[in-house]
Structures are given as structure tokens and as C-alpha cells.
Design a protein around this motif. Structure first.
Motif, PDB file in Angstrom:
ATOM      1  N   PRO A   1      59.000  29.092  30.445  1.00  0.00           N
ATOM      2  CA  PRO A   1      57.993  30.081  30.842  1.00  0.00           C
ATOM      3  C   PRO A   1      57.163  29.569  32.024  1.00  0.00           C
ATOM      4  CG  PRO A   1      58.026  29.869  28.465  1.00  0.00           C
ATOM      5  CD  PRO A   1      58.909  28.779  29.023  1.00  0.00           C
ATOM      6  N   SER A   2      56.564  30.490  32.753  1.00  0.00           N
ATOM      7  CA  SER A   2      55.789  30.158  33.952  1.00  0.00           C
ATOM      8  C   SER A   2      54.297  30.101  33.669  1.00  0.00           C
ATOM      9  CB  SER A   2      56.033  31.213  35.029  1.00  0.00           C
ATOM     10  OG  SER A   2      57.385  31.248  35.382  1.00  0.00           O
ATOM     11  N   CYS A   3      53.615  29.254  34.422  1.00  0.00           N
ATOM     12  CA  CYS A   3      52.169  29.109  34.351  1.00  0.00           C
ATOM     13  C   CYS A   3      51.553  30.200  35.231  1.00  0.00           C
ATOM     14  CB  CYS A   3      51.779  27.719  34.848  1.00  0.00           C
ATOM     15  SG  CYS A   3      50.011  27.399  34.854  1.00  0.00           S
ATOM     16  N   VAL A   4      50.861  31.151  34.609  1.00  0.00           N
ATOM     17  CA  VAL A   4      50.331  32.314  35.328  1.00  0.00           C
ATOM     18  C   VAL A   4      48.913  32.639  34.847  1.00  0.00           C
ATOM     19  CG1 VAL A   4      52.619  33.335  35.705  1.00  0.00           C
ATOM     20  CG2 VAL A   4      51.314  33.922  33.650  1.00  0.00           C
ATOM     21  N   PRO A   5      48.171  33.435  35.641  1.00  0.00           N
ATOM     22  CA  PRO A   5      46.852  33.883  35.178  1.00  0.00           C
ATOM     23  C   PRO A   5      46.975  34.767  33.939  1.00  0.00           C
ATOM     24  CG  PRO A   5      47.068  34.208  37.551  1.00  0.00           C
ATOM     25  CD  PRO A   5      48.426  33.845  37.026  1.00  0.00           C
ATOM     26  N   THR A   6      46.142  34.505  32.941  1.00  0.00           N
ATOM     27  CA  THR A   6      46.134  35.327  31.729  1.00  0.00           C
ATOM     28  C   THR A   6      44.825  36.097  31.576  1.00  0.00           C
ATOM     29  OG1 THR A   6      45.379  33.438  30.421  1.00  0.00           O
ATOM     30  CG2 THR A   6      47.749  33.863  30.479  1.00  0.00           C
ATOM     31  N   ARG A   7      43.793  35.701  32.308  1.00  0.00           N
ATOM     32  CA  ARG A   7      42.528  36.432  32.304  1.00  0.00           C
ATOM     33  C   ARG A   7      41.911  36.318  33.689  1.00  0.00           C
ATOM     34  NH1 ARG A   7      37.093  35.511  30.916  1.00  0.00           N
ATOM     35  NH2 ARG A   7      37.516  33.384  30.289  1.00  0.00           N
ATOM     36  N   LEU A   8      41.554  37.473  34.244  1.00  0.00           N
ATOM     37  CA  LEU A   8      40.939  37.519  35.577  1.00  0.00           C
ATOM     38  C   LEU A   8      39.608  38.246  35.486  1.00  0.00           C
ATOM     39  CD1 LEU A   8      44.324  38.354  36.256  1.00  0.00           C
ATOM     40  CD2 LEU A   8      43.390  37.291  38.276  1.00  0.00           C
ATOM     41  N   SER A   9      38.742  37.990  36.456  1.00  0.00           N
ATOM     42  CA  SER A   9      37.453  38.666  36.494  1.00  0.00           C
ATOM     43  C   SER A   9      37.267  39.326  37.856  1.00  0.00           C
ATOM     44  CB  SER A   9      36.321  37.675  36.207  1.00  0.00           C
ATOM     45  OG  SER A   9      36.274  36.673  37.182  1.00  0.00           O
TER      46      SER A   9
ATOM     47  N   HIS B   1      33.031  46.524  43.463  1.00  0.00           N
ATOM     48  CA  HIS B   1      33.444  45.515  42.486  1.00  0.00           C
ATOM     49  C   HIS B   1      34.967  45.600  42.385  1.00  0.00           C
ATOM     50  CE1 HIS B   1      29.215  45.212  41.589  1.00  0.00           C
ATOM     51  NE2 HIS B   1      29.188  46.504  41.363  1.00  0.00           N
ATOM     52  N   HIS B   2      35.643  44.587  42.871  1.00  0.00           N
ATOM     53  CA  HIS B   2      37.106  44.569  42.900  1.00  0.00           C
ATOM     54  C   HIS B   2      37.627  43.813  41.682  1.00  0.00           C
ATOM     55  CE1 HIS B   2      37.332  46.272  46.930  1.00  0.00           C
ATOM     56  NE2 HIS B   2      36.235  45.578  47.165  1.00  0.00           N
ATOM     57  N   GLU B   3      38.420  44.503  40.871  1.00  0.00           N
ATOM     58  CA  GLU B   3      38.963  43.924  39.649  1.00  0.00           C
ATOM     59  C   GLU B   3      40.004  42.852  39.947  1.00  0.00           C
ATOM     60  OE1 GLU B   3      37.909  44.588  36.518  1.00  0.00           O
ATOM     61  OE2 GLU B   3      36.406  45.891  37.435  1.00  0.00           O
ATOM     62  N   ASP B   4      40.149  41.928  39.006  1.00  0.00           N
ATOM     63  CA  ASP B   4      41.234  40.923  39.017  1.00  0.00           C
ATOM     64  C   ASP B   4      41.271  40.088  40.293  1.00  0.00           C
ATOM     65  OD1 ASP B   4      41.905  42.005  36.564  1.00  0.00           O
ATOM     66  OD2 ASP B   4      43.493  43.271  37.379  1.00  0.00           O
ATOM     67  N   MET B   5      40.123  39.590  40.707  1.00  0.00           N
ATOM     68  CA  MET B   5      40.037  38.791  41.934  1.00  0.00           C
ATOM     69  C   MET B   5      39.883  37.297  41.673  1.00  0.00           C
ATOM     70  SD  MET B   5      40.152  40.730  44.724  1.00  0.00           S
ATOM     71  CE  MET B   5      39.189  39.960  46.011  1.00  0.00           C
ATOM     72  N   VAL B   6      39.420  36.915  40.473  1.00  0.00           N
ATOM     73  CA  VAL B   6      39.155  35.508  40.178  1.00  0.00           C
ATOM     74  C   VAL B   6      39.885  35.132  38.889  1.00  0.00           C
ATOM     75  CG1 VAL B   6      37.378  33.785  39.681  1.00  0.00           C
ATOM     76  CG2 VAL B   6      36.871  35.659  41.268  1.00  0.00           C
ATOM     77  N   VAL B   7      40.713  34.095  38.948  1.00  0.00           N
ATOM     78  CA  VAL B   7      41.418  33.614  37.758  1.00  0.00           C
ATOM     79  C   VAL B   7      40.426  32.894  36.855  1.00  0.00           C
ATOM     80  CG1 VAL B   7      43.168  32.017  36.888  1.00  0.00           C
ATOM     81  CG2 VAL B   7      43.630  33.379  38.940  1.00  0.00           C
TER      82      VAL B   7
END
Length: 113
Positions: A77-85, A101-107
Motif C-alpha cells: 500500500p502507498s503512503c498518502v494523505p488520510t486527513r486534510l484541512s 476557504h479552500h478545502e483539502d489544502m493542508v495534509v
């Protein structure tokens, strides 16, 4: 492993810095704030088999078990973002100043999927 031979294990999946500087990508003329921010990114290996500390999906867990027992059959499996802010940005939209406010910009967290 023997240090210096290139056989060192890679670090496990984790969040690391990734600074975005709007001046460097040519967006500084229209973005007022922030001028730069830490978006972070995910890097590292996913252990096999996975445990709950890497927040795997059931599919990723099964894939890691198969990889552990038959490494040539499936990839890890790959190491990926699971929660973003989100990130709030002040910028010029045409001639108007806009705050969005732009969603999913910061891991915020990384995991193995």
C-alpha cells in the motif's frame, strides 16, 4: 543492514514539510495572504503487514497481507494523505478582493492505502 550500503530501510509513512511559496510559482501578484504556507506531504514506507496505527482501509490491510506473504504478486500500500484541512486565502478576483476557504489544502495525517 550495513550502514552506507544503500540497504538502509526507508522511514515509515509520515507527514513531512512541503512549503508552498506563491512568489516562486508566480502567483504573488494576485494572492495577498498567505504569501507562503506549509501544505505538508506524505512520504515513507508502509510496513507489511499493516497495523491500525497507519489507518489502513480494509482493502489496504488485505493488500499488505498479500504483499507480506507473496511480495511479487502485489505492491505494498502507498503512503498518502488520510486527513486534510482547509486554507483561508485572501486574493484578487478580477478587481475585487476576495476571502475564500479552500478545502483539502493542508495534509493533517498520513496513512497507508
Amino acid at each position: 543492514f550495513i550502514p552506507g550500503t544503500g540497504s538502509e530501510p526507508r522511514p515509515l509513512c509520515r507527514r513531512v514539510d512541503m512549503w508552498v511559496d506563491f512568489d516562486l510559482i508566480g502567483w504573488d501578484a494576485w494572492i495577498v495572504y498567505p504569501k507562503r504556507y506549509n501544505a505538508y506531504r506524505c512520504e515513507g514506507e508502509c510496513p507489511t503487514p499493516l497495523d491500525d496505527s497507519f489507518s489502513p482501509t480494509n482493502h489496504a490491510y488485505m493488500q499488505s497481507l498479500l504483499h507480506h506473504h507473496q511480495p511479487g504478486r502485489v505492491s505494498c500500500p502507498s503512503c498518502v494523505p488520510t486527513r486534510l484541512s482547509p486554507l483561508s486565502m485572501l486574493y484578487y478576483d478580477s478587481d475585487d478582493l476576495a476571502l475564500h476557504h479552500h478545502e483539502d489544502m493542508v495534509v493533517e495525517e498520513c496513512g497507508c492505502y
